[in-house]
Design a protein around this motif. Structure first.
Motif, mmCIF file in Angstrom:
data_model
loop_
_atom_site.group_PDB
_atom_site.id
_atom_site.type_symbol
_atom_site.label_atom_id
_atom_site.label_comp_id
_atom_site.label_asym_id
_atom_site.label_seq_id
_atom_site.Cartn_x
_atom_site.Cartn_y
_atom_site.Cartn_z
ATOM 1 N N VAL A 161 -1.534 -4.165 25.966
ATOM 2 C CA VAL A 161 -1.493 -4.179 27.626
ATOM 3 C C VAL A 161 -2.639 -4.809 27.946
ATOM 4 N N LEU A 162 -3.841 -4.551 27.516
ATOM 5 C CA LEU A 162 -4.930 -5.070 27.765
ATOM 6 C C LEU A 162 -5.116 -6.574 27.394
ATOM 7 N N SER A 163 -4.593 -6.754 26.319
ATOM 8 C CA SER A 163 -4.652 -8.411 26.037
ATOM 9 C C SER A 163 -3.827 -9.122 26.929
ATOM 10 N N VAL A 164 -2.782 -8.618 27.209
ATOM 11 C CA VAL A 164 -1.910 -9.463 27.942
ATOM 12 C C VAL A 164 -2.583 -9.620 29.491
ATOM 13 N N ILE A 165 -3.108 -8.606 30.053
ATOM 14 C CA ILE A 165 -3.901 -8.621 31.328
ATOM 15 C C ILE A 165 -5.063 -9.369 31.298
ATOM 16 N N PHE A 166 -6.080 -9.221 30.154
ATOM 17 C CA PHE A 166 -7.131 -9.674 30.369
ATOM 18 C C PHE A 166 -7.473 -11.164 29.633
ATOM 19 N N LEU A 167 -6.519 -11.120 28.368
ATOM 20 C CA LEU A 167 -6.969 -12.357 27.677
ATOM 21 C C LEU A 167 -5.658 -13.324 27.855
ATOM 22 N N LYS A 168 -4.898 -12.806 28.613
ATOM 23 C CA LYS A 168 -3.652 -13.818 28.836
ATOM 24 C C LYS A 168 -2.951 -13.936 27.905
ATOM 25 N N SER A 216 -3.993 3.450 20.618
ATOM 26 C CA SER A 216 -4.863 2.150 21.042
ATOM 27 C C SER A 216 -4.068 0.908 20.673
ATOM 28 N N LEU A 217 -3.407 0.733 19.631
ATOM 29 C CA LEU A 217 -2.620 -0.519 19.666
ATOM 30 C C LEU A 217 -1.677 -0.968 20.831
ATOM 31 N N VAL A 218 -1.086 0.110 21.449
ATOM 32 C CA VAL A 218 -0.269 -0.373 22.609
ATOM 33 C C VAL A 218 -0.984 -0.602 23.679
ATOM 34 N N ILE A 219 -2.271 0.166 23.770
ATOM 35 C CA ILE A 219 -3.161 -0.057 24.874
ATOM 36 C C ILE A 219 -3.884 -1.433 24.691
ATOM 37 N N ALA A 220 -4.072 -1.874 23.537
ATOM 38 C CA ALA A 220 -4.812 -3.204 23.378
ATOM 39 C C ALA A 220 -3.781 -4.345 23.668
ATOM 40 N N GLN A 234 9.659 -9.312 21.027
ATOM 41 C CA GLN A 234 8.988 -8.510 19.913
ATOM 42 C C GLN A 234 8.150 -7.307 20.006
ATOM 43 N N ILE A 235 7.016 -7.831 20.814
ATOM 44 C CA ILE A 235 5.816 -7.062 20.971
ATOM 45 C C ILE A 235 6.241 -5.880 21.895
ATOM 46 N N VAL A 236 7.231 -6.170 22.941
ATOM 47 C CA VAL A 236 7.501 -4.996 23.845
ATOM 48 C C VAL A 236 8.147 -3.749 22.984
ATOM 49 N N VAL A 237 9.225 -4.363 22.209
ATOM 50 C CA VAL A 237 10.078 -3.357 21.355
ATOM 51 C C VAL A 237 9.042 -2.685 20.439
ATOM 52 N N GLY A 238 8.199 -3.445 19.727
ATOM 53 C CA GLY A 238 7.335 -2.635 18.699
ATOM 54 C C GLY A 238 6.457 -1.908 19.574
ATOM 55 N N GLY A 239 5.816 -2.128 20.561
ATOM 56 C CA GLY A 239 4.971 -1.166 21.403
ATOM 57 C C GLY A 239 5.856 0.014 21.663
ATOM 58 N N THR A 240 7.090 -0.060 22.225
ATOM 59 C CA THR A 240 7.900 0.879 22.547
ATOM 60 C C THR A 240 7.967 1.711 21.432
ATOM 61 N N VAL A 241 8.485 1.213 20.316
ATOM 62 C CA VAL A 241 8.803 2.097 18.855
ATOM 63 C C VAL A 241 7.414 3.042 18.615
ATOM 64 N N MET A 242 6.195 2.328 19.042
ATOM 65 C CA MET A 242 5.131 2.963 18.509
ATOM 66 C C MET A 242 4.822 4.183 19.452
ATOM 67 N N VAL A 243 5.126 3.929 20.724
ATOM 68 C CA VAL A 243 4.801 4.919 21.736
ATOM 69 C C VAL A 243 5.806 6.091 21.419
ATOM 70 N N ALA A 244 7.035 5.758 21.094
ATOM 71 C CA ALA A 244 8.295 6.869 20.755
ATOM 72 C C ALA A 244 7.781 7.701 19.595
ATOM 73 N N GLY A 245 7.115 6.718 18.651
ATOM 74 C CA GLY A 245 6.686 7.675 17.320
ATOM 75 C C GLY A 245 5.797 8.449 17.620
#
Length: 142
Positions: free
Chosen positions: A107-114, A101-105, A120-131
């Motif tokens: 993506v949604l924060s970038v899209i809807f909350l601008k 849900s952190l990764v989904i949040a 760093q966020i991209v790398v961190g999110g990618t590491v979370m998905v990989a884990g």
């Protein structure tokens, strides 16, 4: 100061998962959440009253009501789904997948909350998905 509150939230969330998993033995997940929801209701309204914020509900705008009530619906659904998953699978696996849900949040924060997307966020999110993928495809031992 927000980091302290975020760390306390993370510790509390971890305790919720472990304690709920322990309490779900021979208890229906929906009933378990209903029991906990009564305490959530009592504790949170007690804090509101203690802080003297009870009358502030009158000043909440229509859009805020819509967002907050919608978030309440999704909080309930998320918890019900989580408890069902915990009743069926290992807490460490369920928690890891659920925390996607952190990764989904992000993506949604970038899209809807601008919100700004940094490398760093991209790398961190990618590491979370990989884990999460690594844990999901590993042997649960059950």
């Amino acid at each position: 100061m927000w980091i302290l509150w975020a760390v306390l939230a993370a510790i509390s969330a971890a305790l919720v998962i472990v304690l709920t998993k322990a309490g779900l033995k021979d208890v229906d997940p929906s009933l378990a959440f209903a029991i906990q929801a009564v305490l959530i209701l009592l504790i949170t309204w007690s804090v509101v009253v203690y802080q003297g914020n009870f009358s502030a509900w009158k000043g909440i705008e229509k859009n805020a009501w819509i967002f907050l009530l919608s978030a309440g619906v999704f909080t309930s659904l998320s918890t019900l789904f989580s408890y069902k998953a915990l009743s069926m699978g290992p807490a460490s696996y369920v928690a890891t997948i659920e925390r996607m849900s952190l990764v989904i949040a992000i993506v949604l924060s970038v899209i809807f909350l601008k919100e700004k997307l940094t490398w760093q966020i991209v790398v961190g999110g990618t590491v979370m998905v990989a884990g999460a993928v690594l844990i999901a495809v590993s042997d649960t031992g059950e």
